[in-house]
Design a protein around this motif. Structure first.
Motif, PDB file in Angstrom:
ATOM      1  N   GLU A 131      49.887  -4.767  -1.557  1.00 38.58           N
ATOM      2  CA  GLU A 131      51.310  -4.909  -1.898  1.00 38.58           C
ATOM      3  C   GLU A 131      51.507  -4.875  -3.404  1.00 38.58           C
ATOM      4  O   GLU A 131      52.440  -4.255  -3.902  1.00 38.58           O
ATOM      5  N   ARG A 132      50.632  -5.544  -4.114  1.00 41.72           N
ATOM      6  CA  ARG A 132      50.748  -5.627  -5.569  1.00 41.72           C
ATOM      7  C   ARG A 132      50.632  -4.231  -6.199  1.00 41.72           C
ATOM      8  O   ARG A 132      51.416  -3.846  -7.067  1.00 41.72           O
ATOM      9  N   THR A 133      49.642  -3.455  -5.746  1.00 41.02           N
ATOM     10  CA  THR A 133      49.436  -2.125  -6.312  1.00 41.02           C
ATOM     11  C   THR A 133      50.645  -1.231  -6.048  1.00 41.02           C
ATOM     12  O   THR A 133      51.147  -0.573  -6.968  1.00 41.02           O
ATOM     13  N   ALA A 134      51.127  -1.223  -4.807  1.00 39.14           N
ATOM     14  CA  ALA A 134      52.282  -0.373  -4.473  1.00 39.14           C
ATOM     15  C   ALA A 134      53.510  -0.826  -5.265  1.00 39.14           C
ATOM     16  O   ALA A 134      54.267   0.013  -5.787  1.00 39.14           O
ATOM     17  N   SER A 135      53.681  -2.124  -5.398  1.00 42.51           N
ATOM     18  CA  SER A 135      54.836  -2.652  -6.121  1.00 42.51           C
ATOM     19  C   SER A 135      54.781  -2.259  -7.605  1.00 42.51           C
ATOM     20  O   SER A 135      55.790  -1.893  -8.203  1.00 42.51           O
ATOM     21  N   ASP A 136      53.585  -2.316  -8.211  1.00 42.11           N
ATOM     22  CA  ASP A 136      53.437  -1.905  -9.615  1.00 42.11           C
ATOM     23  C   ASP A 136      53.861  -0.449  -9.793  1.00 42.11           C
ATOM     24  O   ASP A 136      54.569  -0.114 -10.737  1.00 42.11           O
ATOM     25  N   ILE A 137      53.407   0.404  -8.887  1.00 42.74           N
ATOM     26  CA  ILE A 137      53.729   1.833  -9.027  1.00 42.74           C
ATOM     27  C   ILE A 137      55.233   2.062  -8.833  1.00 42.74           C
ATOM     28  O   ILE A 137      55.849   2.843  -9.555  1.00 42.74           O
ATOM     29  N   VAL A 138      55.845   1.352  -7.880  1.00 41.71           N
ATOM     30  CA  VAL A 138      57.298   1.466  -7.667  1.00 41.71           C
ATOM     31  C   VAL A 138      58.034   1.101  -8.955  1.00 41.71           C
ATOM     32  O   VAL A 138      58.914   1.835  -9.411  1.00 41.71           O
ATOM     33  N   GLU A 139      57.646  -0.008  -9.564  1.00 48.06           N
ATOM     34  CA  GLU A 139      58.328  -0.453 -10.794  1.00 48.06           C
ATOM     35  C   GLU A 139      58.115   0.546 -11.929  1.00 48.06           C
ATOM     36  O   GLU A 139      59.035   0.821 -12.703  1.00 48.06           O
ATOM     37  N   GLN A 140      56.909   1.099 -12.029  1.00 49.99           N
ATOM     38  CA  GLN A 140      56.648   2.081 -13.086  1.00 49.99           C
ATOM     39  C   GLN A 140      57.488   3.333 -12.874  1.00 49.99           C
ATOM     40  O   GLN A 140      58.046   3.884 -13.822  1.00 49.99           O
ATOM     41  N   LEU A 141      57.618   3.755 -11.619  1.00 52.35           N
ATOM     42  CA  LEU A 141      58.435   4.942 -11.334  1.00 52.35           C
ATOM     43  C   LEU A 141      59.910   4.677 -11.631  1.00 52.35           C
ATOM     44  O   LEU A 141      60.630   5.575 -12.063  1.00 52.35           O
ATOM     45  N   LYS A 142      60.342   3.449 -11.423  1.00 51.13           N
ATOM     46  CA  LYS A 142      61.736   3.110 -11.757  1.00 51.13           C
ATOM     47  C   LYS A 142      61.940   3.210 -13.269  1.00 51.13           C
ATOM     48  O   LYS A 142      62.962   3.707 -13.733  1.00 51.13           O
ATOM     49  N   MET A 143      60.954   2.732 -14.028  1.00 47.67           N
ATOM     50  CA  MET A 143      61.050   2.796 -15.498  1.00 47.67           C
ATOM     51  C   MET A 143      61.081   4.251 -15.959  1.00 47.67           C
ATOM     52  O   MET A 143      61.795   4.606 -16.881  1.00 47.67           O
ATOM     53  N   ILE A 144      60.280   5.078 -15.289  1.00 45.35           N
ATOM     54  CA  ILE A 144      60.185   6.491 -15.678  1.00 45.35           C
ATOM     55  C   ILE A 144      61.503   7.223 -15.431  1.00 45.35           C
ATOM     56  O   ILE A 144      61.923   8.045 -16.235  1.00 45.35           O
TER      57      ILE A 144
END
Ligand code: FEO
Length: 167
Positions: A131-144
């Protein structure tokens, strides 16, 4: 020996883990078609990891002298709206799987099956990481957002994932 109820539930989880492998493989194919090879590689490794989760449960049932009954695997989605949407779906999926693992653990506790509880502890910890890994990538994609250069860099980073690693 496993109780019938627990055996059925673990067989159900084997199906879910294989479905996860199928889902991530479909996501990997999507990323190939939109020319994000790093994301595609990340998803392919994730798919392999899910198949290994299924096999861990498969081996456990046999080890406990139970019966493995493989079930049919549902068709995963093949079309996705955006890279962010893919990872959001992956995160949602992982949260669902966490709930399934917890219910399985509750059942094992109710049946006083200590060996199954010990085996499931590995899955409980794994889900925290997933969950943590997927959540990190989601947040990074939102920033992008819609900055292609930043997406290109994240794709490179995700493509560097080694087998057995999360990111
Ligand atoms: Fe096998 Fe991603 O949980």
């Amino acid at each position: 020996m496993l109780s019938q109820r627990l055996q059925d539930a673990i067989n159900g989880q084997i199906q879910h883990e294989f479905y996860s492998a199928y889902l991530y493989l479909s996501m990997s194919a999507h990323f190939e078609t939109v020319h994000l090879p790093g994301c595609a590689r990340w998803m392919r490794l994730q798919s392999q990891e899910e198949a290994s989760h299924a096999m861990k449960l498969f081996e456990f049932v046999l080890e406990r002298e139970g019966r493995v009954v493989l079930q049919s695997i549902e068709q995963p989605p093949a079309k996705f709206k955006s890279s962010l949407n893919v990872f959001q779906q992956a995160l949602e999926h992982e949260r669902k799987v966490t709930g399934m693992i917890h219910r399985l653990y509750e059942l094992a506790a109710k049946e006083n099956d200590y060996a199954t509880q010990v085996m499931l502890q590995w899955f409980i910890e794994e889900q925290v990481e997933e969950e943590r890994t997927a959540s990190d990538i989601v947040e990074q994609l939102k920033m992008i957002g819609d900055q292609p250069a930043a997406l290109f860099l994240l794709d490179k980073e995700l493509g560097a994932r080694g087998a057995g690693e999360k990111a």
